[in-house]
Write a protein that holds these residues in place. Structure first.
Motif, short mmCIF file in Angstrom:
data_model
loop_
_atom_site.label_atom_id
_atom_site.label_comp_id
_atom_site.label_asym_id
_atom_site.label_seq_id
_atom_site.Cartn_x
_atom_site.Cartn_y
_atom_site.Cartn_z
N ILE A 45 8.67 -8.33 -10.21
CA ILE A 45 8.50 -9.76 -9.96
C ILE A 45 9.67 -10.54 -10.55
N GLN A 46 10.09 -10.18 -11.74
CA GLN A 46 11.24 -10.84 -12.37
C GLN A 46 12.51 -10.63 -11.55
N ARG A 47 12.56 -9.55 -10.80
CA ARG A 47 13.74 -9.25 -9.98
C ARG A 47 13.61 -9.80 -8.56
N GLY A 48 12.53 -10.54 -8.28
CA GLY A 48 12.40 -11.23 -6.99
C GLY A 48 11.41 -10.66 -6.02
N ALA A 49 10.66 -9.62 -6.42
CA ALA A 49 9.66 -9.03 -5.52
C ALA A 49 8.45 -9.95 -5.39
N GLU A 85 0.81 -1.22 0.00
CA GLU A 85 0.00 0.00 0.00
C GLU A 85 0.84 1.27 0.00
N THR A 86 2.10 1.17 -0.40
CA THR A 86 2.98 2.33 -0.48
C THR A 86 2.75 3.06 -1.79
N ASN A 87 2.62 4.37 -1.74
CA ASN A 87 2.44 5.17 -2.95
C ASN A 87 3.78 5.28 -3.67
N LEU A 88 3.82 4.72 -4.88
CA LEU A 88 5.05 4.73 -5.66
C LEU A 88 4.89 5.53 -6.95
N SER A 89 3.99 6.50 -6.95
CA SER A 89 3.75 7.33 -8.13
C SER A 89 5.03 8.06 -8.53
N ASN A 90 5.46 7.81 -9.75
CA ASN A 90 6.65 8.45 -10.32
C ASN A 90 7.93 8.19 -9.51
N ALA A 91 7.95 7.11 -8.76
CA ALA A 91 9.18 6.74 -8.03
C ALA A 91 10.14 6.04 -9.00
N ASN A 92 11.42 6.25 -8.81
CA ASN A 92 12.45 5.60 -9.63
C ASN A 92 12.95 4.37 -8.87
N LEU A 93 12.67 3.19 -9.42
CA LEU A 93 13.10 1.94 -8.81
C LEU A 93 14.16 1.23 -9.65
N SER A 94 14.74 1.95 -10.61
CA SER A 94 15.73 1.31 -11.48
C SER A 94 16.96 0.90 -10.69
N GLY A 95 17.34 -0.35 -10.85
CA GLY A 95 18.52 -0.86 -10.16
C GLY A 95 18.31 -1.16 -8.69
N ALA A 96 17.11 -0.95 -8.18
CA ALA A 96 16.84 -1.26 -6.76
C ALA A 96 16.83 -2.77 -6.55
N LYS A 97 17.36 -3.19 -5.42
CA LYS A 97 17.34 -4.61 -5.06
C LYS A 97 16.01 -4.88 -4.37
N VAL A 98 15.20 -5.76 -4.95
CA VAL A 98 13.84 -5.98 -4.43
C VAL A 98 13.58 -7.45 -4.08
N GLN A 99 14.63 -8.24 -3.96
CA GLN A 99 14.47 -9.65 -3.62
C GLN A 99 13.67 -9.79 -2.32
N SER A 100 12.56 -10.50 -2.38
CA SER A 100 11.67 -10.77 -1.23
C SER A 100 11.00 -9.52 -0.66
N ALA A 101 11.06 -8.40 -1.36
CA ALA A 101 10.31 -7.21 -0.93
C ALA A 101 8.84 -7.47 -1.20
N CYS A 102 7.97 -7.06 -0.29
CA CYS A 102 6.53 -7.32 -0.40
C CYS A 102 5.79 -6.07 -0.88
N SER A 133 2.80 0.83 -12.28
CA SER A 133 2.26 0.30 -13.53
C SER A 133 2.37 -1.22 -13.57
N LEU A 134 1.55 -1.84 -14.39
CA LEU A 134 1.60 -3.29 -14.56
C LEU A 134 2.96 -3.70 -15.12
N GLU A 135 3.50 -2.90 -16.02
CA GLU A 135 4.81 -3.19 -16.61
C GLU A 135 5.90 -3.20 -15.53
N LEU A 136 5.90 -2.19 -14.66
CA LEU A 136 6.89 -2.14 -13.59
C LEU A 136 6.67 -3.27 -12.59
N GLN A 137 5.41 -3.59 -12.31
CA GLN A 137 5.11 -4.70 -11.41
C GLN A 137 5.71 -5.99 -11.95
N GLN A 138 5.54 -6.26 -13.23
CA GLN A 138 6.10 -7.47 -13.83
C GLN A 138 7.62 -7.46 -13.77
N ASN A 139 8.22 -6.30 -13.98
CA ASN A 139 9.67 -6.17 -13.89
C ASN A 139 10.15 -6.47 -12.47
#
Length: 75
Positions: free
Chosen positions: A66-70, A33-50, A58-64
């Motif tokens: 997930i591929q990185r372990g979120a 439930e965190t507001n991520l509007s226009n946040a830059n997550l490029s290169g962020a480590k998201v393994q096991s982040a919920c 966006s759906l595109e960023l969500q899929q990205n």
């Protein structure tokens, strides 16, 4: 917050709109439930982040992330 170590941080319902999280370590963090509007997550480590029910994610960023372990909870 670029390159910050936010691993295992509870960011539930926080607003990170417009925040630069590029290269940040978000491993294991609670971003539900965190507001991520226009946040830059490029290169962020998201393994096991919920994620789930995130305004501005966006759906595109969500899929990205997930591929990185979120993990995404269904609402």
């Amino acid at each position: 917050m670029e390159n910050a170590d936010l691993s295992y941080t509870d960011l539930h319902r926080a607003s990170l709109a417009l925040t630069n999280l590029g290269g940040a370590d978000l491993s294991g963090a609670n971003l539900r439930e965190t507001n991520l509007s226009n946040a830059n997550l490029s290169g962020a480590k998201v393994q096991s982040a919920c994620f789930g029910n995130n305004p501005g994610l966006s759906l595109e960023l969500q899929q990205n992330l997930i591929q990185r372990g979120a993990i995404f909870e269904q609402s």
